[in-house]
Design an enzyme around this catalytic site. Structure first.
Site, short mmCIF file in Angstrom:
data_model
loop_
_atom_site.label_atom_id
_atom_site.label_comp_id
_atom_site.label_asym_id
_atom_site.label_seq_id
_atom_site.Cartn_x
_atom_site.Cartn_y
_atom_site.Cartn_z
N HIS A 53 0.83 -1.20 0.00
CA HIS A 53 0.00 0.00 0.00
C HIS A 53 0.86 1.25 0.00
CE1 HIS A 53 -4.02 1.79 0.68
NE2 HIS A 53 -3.33 2.78 1.23
N HIS B 94 -2.44 -3.25 4.64
CA HIS B 94 -1.69 -2.36 5.54
C HIS B 94 -2.34 -2.38 6.91
CE1 HIS B 94 -4.87 0.03 3.72
NE2 HIS B 94 -4.60 1.11 4.41
N HIS C 72 -13.51 1.33 3.65
CA HIS C 72 -12.49 2.26 4.14
C HIS C 72 -12.93 2.71 5.53
CE1 HIS C 72 -9.90 6.02 4.13
NE2 HIS C 72 -9.06 5.02 4.03
N ASP D 52 0.38 5.52 -1.23
CA ASP D 52 -0.59 6.52 -1.67
C ASP D 52 -0.01 7.62 -2.55
OD1 ASP D 52 -3.37 6.08 -0.58
OD2 ASP D 52 -2.23 5.81 1.26
N HIS E 206 -9.04 -2.40 7.27
CA HIS E 206 -10.13 -1.43 7.45
C HIS E 206 -11.47 -2.05 7.85
CE1 HIS E 206 -8.43 2.49 6.49
NE2 HIS E 206 -7.77 1.95 5.51
N GLU F 3 -8.92 1.11 -2.54
CA GLU F 3 -9.06 1.23 -1.10
C GLU F 3 -10.49 1.65 -0.77
OE1 GLU F 3 -6.60 2.83 2.76
OE2 GLU F 3 -6.46 3.98 0.90
N ASP G 134 2.17 1.99 3.81
CA ASP G 134 1.24 3.12 3.81
C ASP G 134 1.97 4.44 3.63
OD1 ASP G 134 -1.20 4.36 3.74
OD2 ASP G 134 -1.65 4.13 5.86
#
Length: 419
Positions: free
Chosen positions: A39, A238, A176, A41, A217, A149, A346
């Site tokens: 993961h 993650h 999420h 971003d 999540h 995600e 992350d």
């Protein structure tokens, strides 16, 4: 296959090291194993900072001096031994009603990834399969995969799920930060005590497609419902261990104990509040003080900010450490086994970092710590990426089996939304 994969890992690590800039201080003594990270971003950073335009940010150059800090660029990916990266094609879920528009926004983030690969063809290669990752590694390139995600992206539609898979998404995090009409989120009030019947249909269709079911999540009940439903290994892209830090985003021991039967992988994350219990407690206390100040001075932001600054000055923020990340790996190994551990930093989705794991160049420091704790080279290769390759291959094989048995799912009779 084991020997082939190990050879590829060695080749990839050699290629990565010989094509990088100078290694960071201290890295020369740190072992480098090929990393497949779950993961990152960076695509959302392009969205937030530059409206999805690539030209203003050249990740072929080092970018650690940006403000706010950027954790990812190609030189640092090389230094970190990253051989493949799941790029998060994230969109926020500020409100949820299953309305049209989320899928289009996800496609825009997928376009960012595709344009990144096109812009840096000597360094990045689009990857859809385990074989694609191995081919990219053999060419000295970083395999680039895409992970959705949040299941809000499919707009309550199996047809949209299929279309996003066809566009290149290779995992989907079921929720999420907010719950959906078909699945509960770890950071929202539960609605269904796990998955609904439609949620089970989503998971089954993901298995039929070959899309990894990502249980980061989601609530513990949703994790168990998904494990009861899947026929292929899951991932946690993650997350870390709840046995060491009682954060709802972490994986509880009851789920870790089920992973050997399922074959799945927890990709340990580097979010400070998920790693250090002291940091988690500090974050909660700070949030409580912030809420108190907002309630007392609802129309005076200056007073709120001054009060919070005073609180922070008298309450030292604990820092999470690389050693604590290794503790989470130890815990998962104890309960699930070495075959069920991966890494999902992350990076560029976090505003604070773990000491010693500040950006994508630092994975070798974590392997050095694991080696000090007695982990073998084969253990580190497994954690770095070999376990994820196995999960990808297993999902691909299960998809081939399922597709021989049945066609794409029609909407269930009580389906949410319309196809």
């Amino acid at each position: 296959m084991q020997n082939t994969v190990s050879t590829l890992f060695s080749l990839a690590a050699t290629t990565l090291l010989t094509t990088t800039l100078a290694l960071p201080v201290g890295a020369a003594d740190s072992p480098t194993f090929m990393v497949i990270d779950g993961h990152n971003d960076l695509p959302w950073q392009y969205h937030e900072r530059f409206g999805n335009r690539l030209a203003p940010l050249d990740v072929a150059e080092r970018q650690e001096d940006m403000e706010p800090p950027l954790h990812t660029d190609i030189p640092r990916l090389r230094e970190g031994g990253v051989g493949a990266q799941f790029w998060s094609v994230y969109i926020p879920i500020e409100s949820y009603g299953g309305a049209a528009g989320d899928a289009a926004r996800v496609l825009q983030q997928m376009d960012v990834v595709r344009r990144l690969v096109e812009r840096y063809p000597d360094d990045l290669a689009l990857a859809m399969t385990a074989a694609d990752i191995r081919s990219a590694a053999a060419e000295g390139k970083i395999g680039s995969l895409m992970g959705i995600e949040g299941g809000h992206a499919i707009e309550n539609s199996l047809g949209t799920l299929r279309s996003l898979y066809a566009a290149g998404a290779r995992y989907m995090t079921l929720t999420h930060s907010k719950g959906l009409a078909w699945a509960d989120s770890a950071t929202d009030a539960p609605r269904h005590d796990g998955l609904t019947a439609f949620g089970e249909s989503v998971v089954k269709e993901m298995n039929r497609l070959g899309m990894l079911v990502d249980l980061s999540h989601v609530t513990e009940a949703t994790m168990h419902d998904a494990l009861d439903t899947v026929t292929a290994p899951v991932i946690f892209s993650h997350s870390s261990a709840r046995g060491l830090n009682d954060h709802p985003r972490n994986v509880p021991d009851s789920v870790l104990k089920r992973l050997p039967k399922n074959g799945g992988v927890v990709m340990v994350t580097f979010v400070p509040g998920y790693i250090s219990q002291d940091r988690r407690d500090w974050d909660l206390a700070r949030a409580g003080e912030k809420a108190r100040l907002e309630a007392m001075y609802p129309y005076d932001e200056a007073v709120q900010e001054a009060g919070l600054a005073k609180w922070e000055a008298s309450h030292t923020r604990p820092e999470a450490t690389l050693a604590q990340v290794a503790d989470h790996i130890d815990h998962i190994r104890k309960l699930a086994g070495i075959e069920h551990i991966g890494l999902g930093g992350d990076f560029d989705g976090i505003s604070a970092v773990v000491e010693g794991l500040e950006d994508v160049s630092t994975y070798p420091a974590l392997f050095a710590e694991l080696k000090r704790r007695g982990y073998s080279d084969s253990d580190c290769e497994a954690i770095g990426g070999e376990n994820v390759l196995r999960v990808l291959k297993a999902n691909e094989e299960e998809a081939q089996r399922l597709q021989k048995k049945r066609l794409a799912e029609d909407p269930p009779a009580d389906a949410i939304g319309a196809e």
